[in-house]
Motif scaffolding. Structure first.
Motif, PDB file in Angstrom:
ATOM      1  N   VAL A  21       0.916  -1.532   0.171  1.00 42.01           N
ATOM      2  CA  VAL A  21      -0.077   0.231  -0.123  1.00 42.01           C
ATOM      3  C   VAL A  21       0.648   1.019  -0.199  1.00 42.01           C
ATOM      4  O   VAL A  21       0.440   1.944  -0.471  1.00 42.01           O
ATOM      5  N   ASP A  22       2.112   1.214   0.743  1.00 39.09           N
ATOM      6  CA  ASP A  22       3.233   2.112   0.472  1.00 39.09           C
ATOM      7  C   ASP A  22       3.452   2.898  -0.394  1.00 39.09           C
ATOM      8  O   ASP A  22       3.609   3.605  -1.176  1.00 39.09           O
ATOM      9  N   GLU A  23       3.444   1.731  -0.998  1.00 40.88           N
ATOM     10  CA  GLU A  23       4.024   1.842  -2.511  1.00 40.88           C
ATOM     11  C   GLU A  23       3.525   2.415  -3.650  1.00 40.88           C
ATOM     12  O   GLU A  23       3.735   3.223  -4.333  1.00 40.88           O
ATOM     13  N   MET A  24       2.170   1.764  -3.746  1.00 42.47           N
ATOM     14  CA  MET A  24       1.499   2.088  -4.106  1.00 42.47           C
ATOM     15  C   MET A  24       0.438   3.341  -4.491  1.00 42.47           C
ATOM     16  O   MET A  24       0.523   4.414  -5.222  1.00 42.47           O
ATOM     17  N   ALA A  25       0.353   3.487  -2.797  1.00 43.06           N
ATOM     18  CA  ALA A  25       0.306   5.286  -2.498  1.00 43.06           C
ATOM     19  C   ALA A  25       1.068   5.771  -2.501  1.00 43.06           C
ATOM     20  O   ALA A  25       0.816   7.351  -2.019  1.00 43.06           O
ATOM     21  N   GLU A  26       2.115   5.697  -2.333  1.00 46.08           N
ATOM     22  CA  GLU A  26       2.944   6.696  -2.391  1.00 46.08           C
ATOM     23  C   GLU A  26       3.293   7.675  -1.105  1.00 46.08           C
ATOM     24  O   GLU A  26       2.972   8.256  -1.620  1.00 46.08           O
ATOM     25  N   LYS A  27       3.449   6.996  -0.009  1.00 46.47           N
ATOM     26  CA  LYS A  27       4.135   6.998   1.311  1.00 46.47           C
ATOM     27  C   LYS A  27       4.423   8.585   1.318  1.00 46.47           C
ATOM     28  O   LYS A  27       6.034   8.404   1.073  1.00 46.47           O
TER      29      LYS A  27
END
Lengths: 713, 713
Positions: A21-27
């Motif tokens: 999720v962090d990767e996908m949503a660019e934390k």
């Protein structure tokens, strides 16, 4: 609804763990540091300065825009009505504060004018308030008791109280505590501590004012019966006072009692009439003023004081008194009371102010209110007023008679000034019992708050507990200490509520991705081999241990037992291995076959038998952490030890539904390491379950393989 | 991982609100009532009674199964090692408690034996403990100060302290407070209050013991320097004592100081050697015993007392003393200290016990531990012991020398008995400075706890704050009051942590049903027309108002402004309607057409213009309540007023992710009514968003329609 049901809920995506999720949503990692935040808030500019000035003296911004056509008439009528009410209430509440009645008039004048300049609420009627007055009464009678002012009277050959010097001292004490409470309020306002009022939750305030009302009533009984009980102070003083009054009832002054009863009945009847005709009358009848005037006339005509020994108000000096700096030597003795007064006064004023702000669609600035009340009290203290707040009854009158702005308050202050300067002396013959009666009748609204108890019992039992405990603490420990204890208790309830959470195992609502507690629903499906566990509260030091215990209980896995069994097993295994090694050595030496091989097989069988997966033991545990607000080190340790302990017996532990802040807590708390990465955190419970289902067969194979290779090494 | 990613997450279902979920999953209403629960727990049966008996006297269940072959040797060696340590430690800690050294020996005997019978931890070494001893020292010196025992000495013509009667009184005080603390522990155990220890979180305990160690050090400095400072009690006494000691340093007894320095250096060196050879030695060298023996021999040979004025232990009576009932008149004065001792002693013992229970895979029953310690203390109090807990250093030795059960403790007690009966008197020449040195060297482990500060700074700043505040409070306000203040503070942190939550607007992680804060992620999509709002904490009285403010700020909707604008608009509309009615009446009367019609249209245009939907204003707000643990009445009211206020300006408010308990709170709190049903509660945020999207166009049409019909009425 039917239409909505036809709408589909349909999601196709990968199973997402926290890392993905962090990767996908660019934390984003950029966080504003504390120092930057501080800089930002300190930045100064021209327009900001101007708005700051207008903000601190609100009258500058609203008075120039005052619309005479729209507001003037309403404000005038409201101002007169409230001013007329301030007179008897001010005198009555002065009795509560144990100072001469004229100081109640001062308190209805100076602070009101100052609030007009600095206040932001357009509808509240600032001035004397029963609860505040009784709190001041506690201080004045503690620091200037009768016993300090005994003089020997040559005429009657007995000690009597030097009332003049006693009252002068009491006024000094009241002014000092008022001044200090004002300073506290200004200070709290300047450091933007307006939020402290949030600790005064509604059940607490209502329980508190009801408890304080009991103190008010008890402190006025002496005027009603015309008796002179001893003054008690400190905890349980209310009980001692009641006992004392009971013992003194035989000495009741019949004249005073008759005056009291007549006054109370007349006031109640008149108020009822007022309520009945309220819709037909443009302005309510000034019941209390009429009562005071009639009582004064009767008392003067009949000469109640000399004939029946009825205690009357006595000397009312006309005119104002010059300002006097408060006695600083008293400050140390009243600091606690001053703080309590500051908090209570602000709490009452802001909660009433908010109600009307909401009703009429404007905003009350909580920090500016603190400063306005603080200035009212501290300047009032210099002019020998006692601490003020705002009164519910007057505020209702001010609003209902058409008051639209703070101008109404200023007009009422002018009326009080007029009375103080010229008419005040006329009321010298007013019996104190009538003032006590006014207080009793005004407490009517507060007494109705007892009805909160059944209402809260139905809606929220913990809040009912707060109400009742606050009431009892206030009655027993007096309003100042009682308030502190009650706030402490209401904070404790937060701990209690999160300390004893509901622990539950979740199951799937059939054919959905929704998981609900198994015990609450009949048609919820337990996921085979996967245990989903949730606590209803945050995981922190007060419940971390219980969390672990509850997990063990709910899962039916006695982790210590299994671990110790495993340890024994390992010891056995090691012994067997050693034996085998020896045998192998022997075998190599003697080169014999058959027998040892068989024994080895038996050993493996023993190990196997104990290692057989128990069908009741799940293969994975999903901890649903969505209700967790934050994790402290104890909470992180609990999660880590769950991960380790269950991991040791081959159960995979994954977490689901963590908030960003909780993930941060896990990270800084050292939950993650080489083995534990963010891939054991899942966005939703369903993701976690799907992961466990897919990982299951795979890991079982792996386990089997590692087992075999281990036993054959 | 790659494999898992290939796994699909795919859900097809209807949009589910709370009502539908309840229906689908058949929510069960049956709840066990409180009385039923009580009945269930009170039920009594034969086997239950037996297990209850075995549970309360654990020795009955484990001693019969004691395996001599497996445990006896380890227990014997451990028992002797610990017994040898108990001797110097007991005498040293007696100095801390300000009682004669022999009472330290008693305290290492009776309570240890009793714990053997009732305790459930197999590895902890119960007995004297530095922190407990210094707490008792505070009580004894407060209630029996030197100044109470001054007698006039005819020989020196000056007042001296009557040491014998002073010490007798101090022993009585210590016994009384010990007895009471034992009673408290038994009481807490009987009402199953073992959980109170959960308030003693790890950072708190470590900060507390470190703070207490400072007290220990300061109280022993007088023996190290051979000076006689005044005794201070109450808050800040530590600071006064340090100042006093500094001013007395010129009077240092050089002989005593030399003994101290030599003893400290020798002990440290010996301990280092011990640690260095620990792997090669089967049993550690009894450093402290050797130190005591050597110091006694030297002192006796050189006659340190007479030649150099070195303070020695003095008379040690051999044999035991008969039991004496504690002086009940002292109970009232020590009740607070006794409670603090009870909590601290239990807290230390249970946390150590748990560590070893986890390590060796057995269970420590927290309530039974309370009872065991309580019996140890109360019976110990009768035999003039002072309060005990368990010592970290002895426990480590007991475990490392092979101790396996409570038998080791019992053996150590027998060794102490032997010393007390026959050998004790030999130690009369031991300098007190050597005992102080033993205490200093033993505090080494506690002093290492200062390293917690940087570790906690990295992992959790709030927990670091708890550590530091606890330490400071303990140092400033003494161990008893400091503990209470520290517990209060650590509870307050829970309030703080939930009072200042992070408020965030959520957006969709693209192509998923996952919603994350917009400010934390760059690739998160704001839903058009739908505002998703979440607070990171529970919604309750301390933050309910901020929740509303934050919602207003984040959404950019100034609700009061819009509402007042709307009110004005309505007033205008009404005026227009009235005008129109009049005109219509006129029109009917005169039957004219054309002109009025046009004006009406203009009116509608005015209304329309103001009512045009602002694109920045969303059509719906989704409140994600998944982090909410409970709702109190204030929280329910906040939600209801949000629903009402935003509803009035045409914004639909729906809730998502409520736990069962929160739904119950909403129900009993009166959130639902005819208009607000469970259909505005959704299982997940995604459900709520889909509902809002589907409802949007529809409701807009409806609104338009109702508007038109309203204006044309």
């Amino acid at each position: 609804m039917a239409e909505r049901r036809q709408m589909g809920y349909s999601v196709h995506r990968e199973i997402l763990d926290e890392g993905v999720v962090d990767e996908m949503a660019e934390k984003s990692d950029s966080k504003t540091s504390l120092s930057e935040k501080a800089k930002k808030s300190m930045r100064c500019s021209g327009p900001k300065l101007k708005s700051c000035l207008l903000g601190s003296i609100p009258v500058l911004s609203w008075l120039p825009r005052y619309s005479i056509r729209e507001n003037a008439l309403g404000d005038l009528i409201a101002g007169i009505s409230v001013g007329i009410m301030q007179l008897p209430q001010g005198m009555a509440y002065a009795l509560l504060a144990s100072v001469p009645p004229v100081f109640g008039l001062y308190s209805s004048f100076y602070p009101v004018l100052i609030y007009f300049l600095f206040g932001t609420s357009k509808h509240i009627s600032v001035g004397t308030y029963a609860v505040m007055s009784v709190m001041i009464g506690g201080v004045t009678e503690r620091l200037a008791p009768d016993s300090n002012f005994m003089i020997y009277d040559n005429v009657t050959n007995s000690s009597i109280v030097d009332i003049i010097s006693r009252d002068a001292e009491r006024v000094r004490v009241a002014a000092a505590v008022t001044f200090m409470s004002g300073l506290f309020q200004i200070l709290l306002g300047l450091v933007q501590f307006g939020f402290v009022v949030t600790y005064l939750s509604e059940p607490l305030v209502r329980g508190y004012t009801t408890g304080a009302a009991i103190h008010v009533i008890v402190s006025q009984l002496k005027y009603t019966f015309g008796i002179n009980p001893m003054r008690y102070s400190g905890s349980f003083s209310l009980i001692y006072t009641v006992l004392e009054i009971c013992s003194l009832i035989p000495q009741t002054n019949i004249g005073t009692l008759v005056v009291s009863i007549v006054a109370i009945i007349a006031l109640i009847l008149a108020k009822e009439l007022n309520a009945y005709f309220s819709k037909k009358l443009p302005v309510p009848i000034p019941v209390e003023l009429l009562g005071v005037v009639i009582a004064t006339l009767i008392s003067w005509q009949v000469n109640l004081e000399d004939k029946y020994g009825v205690d009357v108000v006595g000397l009312i000096p006309s005119g104002l008194q010059p300002p006097v700096l408060p006695t600083s030597s008293l400050f140390g003795k009243v600091i606690g009371d001053a703080f309590a007064l500051a908090v209570v006064g602000y709490g009452i004023a802001i909660s009433l102010g908010r109600i009307f702000a909401l009703k009429y669609g404007y905003k009350v600035d909580s920090n500016q209110e603190l400063i306005a009340l603080g200035l009212s009290n501290s300047i009032g203290g210099i002019f020998q007023c006692f601490a003020i707040s705002c009164s519910m009854s007057r505020t209702m009158v001010q609003e209902s008679t058409g008051g639209k702005t703070q101008v109404a308050g200023a007009l009422s202050a002018i009326i009080i000034l007029f009375i103080t300067l010229w008419i005040g002396t006329l009321f010298e013959d007013l019996p104190k019992a009538v003032l006590a009666a006014i207080i009793f009748v005004n407490l009517h609204g507060i007494m109705k708050q007892f009805m909160d108890i059944p209402a809260l019992w139905r809606s929220n039992k913990v809040d009912m507990l707060i109400w009742v405990v606050t009431f009892i603490l206030t009655v027993l420990f007096n309003p100042d200490l009682g308030l502190a204890a009650a706030i402490g208790f209401s904070m404790l309830t937060v701990i209690f509520r999160t300390q004893l959470p509901t622990y539950s195992l979740l199951g799937q609502v059939p054919d959905t991705d929704i998981y609900r507690p198994l015990e609450d629903y009949n048609q919820v499906k337990r996921m085979p081999g996967i245990l989903i566990f949730r606590s209803s509260a945050t995981l922190y030091f007060a419940n971390a241990e219980m969390y672990q215990e509850a997990l063990g209980k709910k899962s039916g896995i006695d982790i210590t037992k299994i671990l110790s069994a495993k340890k024994k097993l390992e010891a056995t295994r090691k012994r067997h291995e050693k034996k085998n090694e020896k045998k192998a050595a022997k075998k190599n030496a003697v080169d014999m076959e058959g027998e040892p091989e068989r024994e080895e097989k038996k050993d493996i069988a023993i190990i196997k038998m104990d290692d057989e997966p128990d069908p009741s033991i799940p293969r994975a545990i999903v901890l649903d952490l969505s209700p967790v607000n934050f994790l402290d080190t104890v909470g992180v340790k609990a999660l880590r030890s769950i991960w380790r302990d269950y991991g040791e017996i081959g159960i995979e532990v994954v977490l689901a539904g963590c908030q960003i802040g909780v993930v941060d807590n896990l990270q800084t708390g050292g939950f993650f390491n080489d083995k534990v990465t963010k891939s054991c955190l899942f966005a939703t419970v369903h993701d976690a379950v799907l992961h466990c289902q897919s990982a299951r067969t795979h890991s079982q194979d792996e386990l089997m393989y590692s087992e075999i290779s281990a036993t054959h090494l």
